[in-house]
Design a protein around this motif. Structure first.
Motif, mmCIF file in Angstrom:
data_model
loop_
_atom_site.group_PDB
_atom_site.id
_atom_site.type_symbol
_atom_site.label_atom_id
_atom_site.label_comp_id
_atom_site.label_asym_id
_atom_site.label_seq_id
_atom_site.Cartn_x
_atom_site.Cartn_y
_atom_site.Cartn_z
ATOM 1 N N TYR A 32 -6.574 -9.706 -2.751
ATOM 2 C CA TYR A 32 -6.948 -8.566 -3.590
ATOM 3 C C TYR A 32 -5.934 -7.440 -3.469
ATOM 4 O O TYR A 32 -5.148 -7.379 -2.524
ATOM 5 C CB TYR A 32 -8.342 -8.031 -3.242
ATOM 6 N N PHE A 33 -5.989 -6.540 -4.458
ATOM 7 C CA PHE A 33 -5.284 -5.272 -4.368
ATOM 8 C C PHE A 33 -6.053 -4.255 -5.191
ATOM 9 O O PHE A 33 -6.873 -4.605 -6.045
ATOM 10 C CB PHE A 33 -3.810 -5.363 -4.800
ATOM 11 N N VAL A 34 -5.819 -2.977 -4.885
ATOM 12 C CA VAL A 34 -6.512 -1.887 -5.555
ATOM 13 C C VAL A 34 -5.475 -0.901 -6.064
ATOM 14 O O VAL A 34 -4.555 -0.529 -5.335
ATOM 15 C CB VAL A 34 -7.490 -1.150 -4.591
ATOM 16 N N ASP A 35 -5.626 -0.508 -7.340
ATOM 17 C CA ASP A 35 -4.787 0.575 -7.847
ATOM 18 C C ASP A 35 -5.690 1.732 -8.260
ATOM 19 O O ASP A 35 -6.786 1.521 -8.761
ATOM 20 C CB ASP A 35 -3.876 0.127 -8.997
ATOM 21 N N PRO A 77 0.839 -1.202 0.000
ATOM 22 C CA PRO A 77 0.000 0.000 0.000
ATOM 23 C C PRO A 77 0.873 1.251 0.000
ATOM 24 O O PRO A 77 1.854 1.338 0.734
ATOM 25 C CB PRO A 77 -0.797 -0.115 1.308
ATOM 26 N N LYS A 93 -10.089 -2.549 -8.867
ATOM 27 C CA LYS A 93 -10.012 -3.586 -7.836
ATOM 28 C C LYS A 93 -9.719 -4.921 -8.516
ATOM 29 O O LYS A 93 -10.380 -5.287 -9.478
ATOM 30 C CB LYS A 93 -11.332 -3.672 -7.058
ATOM 31 N N THR A 109 -3.366 1.236 -3.358
ATOM 32 C CA THR A 109 -3.953 1.775 -2.122
ATOM 33 C C THR A 109 -4.319 0.709 -1.102
ATOM 34 O O THR A 109 -4.333 0.989 0.095
ATOM 35 C CB THR A 109 -5.199 2.617 -2.438
ATOM 36 N N HIS A 110 -4.625 -0.499 -1.554
ATOM 37 C CA HIS A 110 -5.008 -1.584 -0.648
ATOM 38 C C HIS A 110 -4.376 -2.883 -1.139
ATOM 39 O O HIS A 110 -4.365 -3.133 -2.343
ATOM 40 C CB HIS A 110 -6.527 -1.776 -0.612
ATOM 41 N N VAL A 111 -3.912 -3.684 -0.186
ATOM 42 C CA VAL A 111 -3.335 -4.986 -0.522
ATOM 43 C C VAL A 111 -3.696 -5.974 0.579
ATOM 44 O O VAL A 111 -3.498 -5.687 1.763
ATOM 45 C CB VAL A 111 -1.785 -4.924 -0.628
ATOM 46 N N LYS A 112 -4.234 -7.115 0.202
ATOM 47 C CA LYS A 112 -4.389 -8.257 1.104
ATOM 48 C C LYS A 112 -3.788 -9.440 0.370
ATOM 49 O O LYS A 112 -4.325 -9.882 -0.652
ATOM 50 C CB LYS A 112 -5.842 -8.519 1.460
ATOM 51 N N HIS A 149 -10.294 3.638 -10.741
ATOM 52 C CA HIS A 149 -10.238 2.881 -9.485
ATOM 53 C C HIS A 149 -10.406 1.415 -9.858
ATOM 54 O O HIS A 149 -11.482 0.996 -10.275
ATOM 55 C CB HIS A 149 -11.350 3.354 -8.544
#
Length: 163
Positions: free
Chosen positions: A79-82, A49, A95, A72-75, A93
């Motif tokens: 999942y991850f979000v750019d 992140p 996902k 912005t988010h990583v698990k 955005h």
């Protein structure tokens, strides 16, 4: 605003999918060459992140632009979000989900995006942008299927809609 959603399944583990999909350097392997896609910086360490990745991309012939995204988010393995910080869209955005299914994984992409230029952007959506995104994601689907195979019994899905 528009939403692109795509799903496809592969007979691989979440770890195998994660190792490939979460490595920014692999994006060029699943992007059509006519996009002139080149990572300029940010692909030198595992995804985290806050990671900033800079690209050069040619959305259509004769026009090259820089695209800057932030993870912005990583698990891990899930999942991850750019999100675009600078580039051709007013909003981007994206996902990326890796869901475990019987016999492998299902990869799901959900992209919410908005085009710049008001009326002109809305005009460009069906004429240029939608066609290009469909082409990019069809290519991506082909490349990933070639690399990992396909999981029978799970239907591929793809759509772009106005939201």
């Amino acid at each position: 605003m528009y939403r692109l959603s795509a799903k496809q399944a592969f007979p691989i583990s979440r770890k195998t999918a994660w190792d490939f999909l979460s490595n920014p350097a692999n994006l060029s392997k699943i992007t059509p060459s006519e996009m002139g896609f080149e990572i300029l910086s940010g692909d030198d360490r595992p995804m985290f992140p806050g990671q900033i990745i800079q690209y050069k991309v040619r959305p259509f012939p004769g026009f090259t632009t820089r695209w800057v995204t932030e993870i912005t988010h990583v698990k891990d393995e899930a999942y991850f979000v750019d999100e675009q910080r600078f580039g051709p869209y007013s909003l981007w955005h994206h996902k990326h989900f890796i869901n475990k299914v019987e016999g492998g994984i299902e990869m799901e992409d959900i992209i919410d995006y908005k085009l710049p230029l008001g009326f002109l952007g809305r005009l460009a959506q069906p004429l240029v942008v939608k066609k290009q995104l469909v082409s990019i994601f069809r290519y991506r689907e082909e490349q990933l299927t070639s690399r990992f195979g396909s999981l029978p019994g799970i239907e591929k899905q793809f759509k772009i809609e106005y939201i």
